[in-house]
Design an enzyme around this catalytic site. Structure first.
Site, mmCIF file in Angstrom:
data_model
loop_
_atom_site.group_PDB
_atom_site.id
_atom_site.type_symbol
_atom_site.label_atom_id
_atom_site.label_comp_id
_atom_site.label_asym_id
_atom_site.label_seq_id
_atom_site.Cartn_x
_atom_site.Cartn_y
_atom_site.Cartn_z
ATOM 1 N N GLU A 268 1.287 -1.036 0.011
ATOM 2 C CA GLU A 268 -0.149 0.240 0.166
ATOM 3 C C GLU A 268 0.748 1.370 -0.265
ATOM 4 O O GLU A 268 0.266 2.416 0.391
ATOM 5 C CB GLU A 268 -1.145 0.248 0.996
ATOM 6 C CG GLU A 268 -1.917 -1.002 1.490
ATOM 7 C CD GLU A 268 -3.051 -1.124 2.754
ATOM 8 O OE1 GLU A 268 -4.266 -1.045 2.225
ATOM 9 O OE2 GLU A 268 -2.276 -1.362 3.264
ATOM 10 N N ALA A 311 2.055 3.159 8.010
ATOM 11 C CA ALA A 311 1.675 3.891 7.761
ATOM 12 C C ALA A 311 2.406 5.054 7.628
ATOM 13 O O ALA A 311 2.689 5.828 8.397
ATOM 14 C CB ALA A 311 0.203 4.276 7.264
ATOM 15 N N LYS A 362 23.333 5.741 14.699
ATOM 16 C CA LYS A 362 23.221 5.624 13.705
ATOM 17 C C LYS A 362 22.078 4.829 13.056
ATOM 18 O O LYS A 362 22.220 3.336 12.815
ATOM 19 C CB LYS A 362 24.805 6.307 12.490
ATOM 20 C CG LYS A 362 24.565 7.669 13.312
ATOM 21 C CD LYS A 362 25.786 8.781 12.057
ATOM 22 C CE LYS A 362 26.206 9.364 12.800
ATOM 23 N NZ LYS A 362 27.556 9.575 10.688
ATOM 24 N N ASN A 377 9.409 8.280 20.361
ATOM 25 C CA ASN A 377 8.571 9.301 21.891
ATOM 26 C C ASN A 377 7.913 10.054 21.767
ATOM 27 O O ASN A 377 8.043 10.837 21.836
ATOM 28 C CB ASN A 377 9.595 8.500 23.543
ATOM 29 C CG ASN A 377 8.852 9.591 25.154
ATOM 30 O OD1 ASN A 377 8.363 10.066 24.953
ATOM 31 N ND2 ASN A 377 9.645 8.546 25.387
#
Length: 399
Positions: A268, A311, A362, A377
């Site tokens: 998608e 998404a 990284k 967070n």
């Protein structure tokens, strides 16, 4: 060629062709195609359609094709990386004479090259053909592409999974392919539309243009597996590779050429050129996997099995199996990712022989690891990675 009566005589003919033809070598790939020629530049190939391609196989048929060309006065140059030759009814008749011992067996999945030659011979005998409309293409070395015909042959090999993704040289493809208008699967020269715009529009014959591009769409040339679904033809470019069970939804999804899936995948989002997604993974709505020209420092991205890209997330590093990037999160090579001390042993456990020290990494240093769950967070904005505890499973009824 004279009519060959037995299989032994056919095999002897092949050996004679190879031993008596100076510099002979088996092609890496070959096939017979029909080409769409330019509306103004009538000798210019706009598109090549192959009913069958041969990739590192069926060398006997290649030898017959080369011999039939020689009988028409066309000598194949084996030192070239690719050779494209016009063919006619005389060429096809010569091939059929050589293929006689196998003619009765040429149906279904058997002797497909004979089926192509026979069908084309009958078509030309019944309906005729334009000069240069049908060609045979040989690729002798996997080098940068020069012709439309050879480019399409390699794109077929990719989309039909004759070769693995990222395994062949596609350099030169953009230079070889013309930029054309596509109308109902047919290419039209832009110069033709410009030159005859007045006449076409006044006569109500101006074509409906679906899109303008160098590449056609996947479904114009490839029949997918029964359990593969593509809900919008514009979402998959020719040269992409879709494993059986892949579903490509409409909306923000897209799969570029030399990219695709290795198993059943829900798509998608966007799979950029050179990106590969493993079986059981889910590319969520609007999610993007970066290509080699869009921020990966030239390093192609592979996504492992049973991995979820949430998404509108962005993936700029390779991921292993069982990973998750939460919705809306961008994980790039330079992204700073925190891993808490209690999570580090859990990640090391699922990634054998992995040595990691510290708490800030990284994104590039986490490339290819299994079992990572990337979160952000919501209070501090910190991006963290922890051991994924969620199993990604696609709906079996959909794939």
């Amino acid at each position: 060629m004279e009519i060959i009566q037995t299989t032994d005589a056919f095999k002897a003919l092949i050996e004679n062709i190879k031993s008596e033809t100076p510099g002979y070598k088996d092609p890496l790939a070959f096939g017979i195609c029909r080409v769409d020629l330019g509306q103004i530049n009538i000798e210019k190939t706009l598109q090549a359609t192959y009913p069958l391609i041969n990739w590192n196989e069926n060398f006997g048929s290649a030898a017959i094709f080369i011999k039939a060309l020689a009988e028409q006065g066309i000598e194949v140059d084996f030192t070239e990386s690719e050779v494209v030759c016009n063919i006619n009814a005389a060429f096809l008749k010569s091939c059929l004479n050589a293929f006689t011992p196998y003619a009765d067996e040429a149906y279904g999945d058997a002797h497909k090259n004979i089926q192509v030659v026979s069908a084309l011979y009958n078509q030309i005998m019944n309906s005729g053909s334009l000069e240069g409309e049908f060609k045979v293409t040989f690729i002798f070395a996997d080098e940068a592409l020069k012709s439309v015909e050879a480019t399409y042959l390699k794109l077929y090999a990719m989309s039909q999974a004759k070769v693995e993704l990222r395994s062949i040289n596609l350099n030169g493809a953009f230079g070889a392919l013309p930029n054309v208008a596509w109308s109902n699967g047919q290419p039209i020269e832009l110069d033709y539309l410009r030159e005859f715009e007045i006449e076409l529009k006044l006569a109500n014959e101006y074509p409906h243009i679906d899109f303008v591009d160098k590449f056609p769409r996947f479904l114009q040339h490839v029949i997918p597996a029964d359990n593969t679904r593509i809900l919008d033809t514009s979402k998959v470019r020719f040269g992409a590779q879709l494993a059986a069970g892949t579903t490509v939804m409409p909306g923000a999804s897209y799969i570029n050429f030399n990219a695709g899936t290795t198993g059943a995948v829900m798509v998608e989002g966007r799979i950029s050129s050179s990106a590969i997604v493993g079986a059981g993974s889910d590319v969520g709505g609007g999610a993007s996997i970066l290509g080699v020209l869009s921020g990966t420092d030239g390093n192609p991205i592979s996504i492992g099995k049973n991995t979820l890209l949430g998404a509108n997330s962005t993936c700029g590093i390779p991921l292993g199996d069982g990973c998750i990037i939460d919705a809306g999160l961008a994980i790039l090579e330079g992204t700073k990712v925190g891993i808490y001390p209690k999570e580090l042993p859990k990640i090391q456990e699922v990634n054998k022989n992995l040595t990691m020290e510290g708490e800030i990494f990284k994104g590039k240093s986490l490339a290819g690891l299994n079992g990572l769950h990337f979160r952000q967070n919501s209070l501090t904005g910190e991006i963290t990675a922890s051991r994924s505890t969620r199993e990604i499973k696609l709906n079996a009824d959909l794939h």
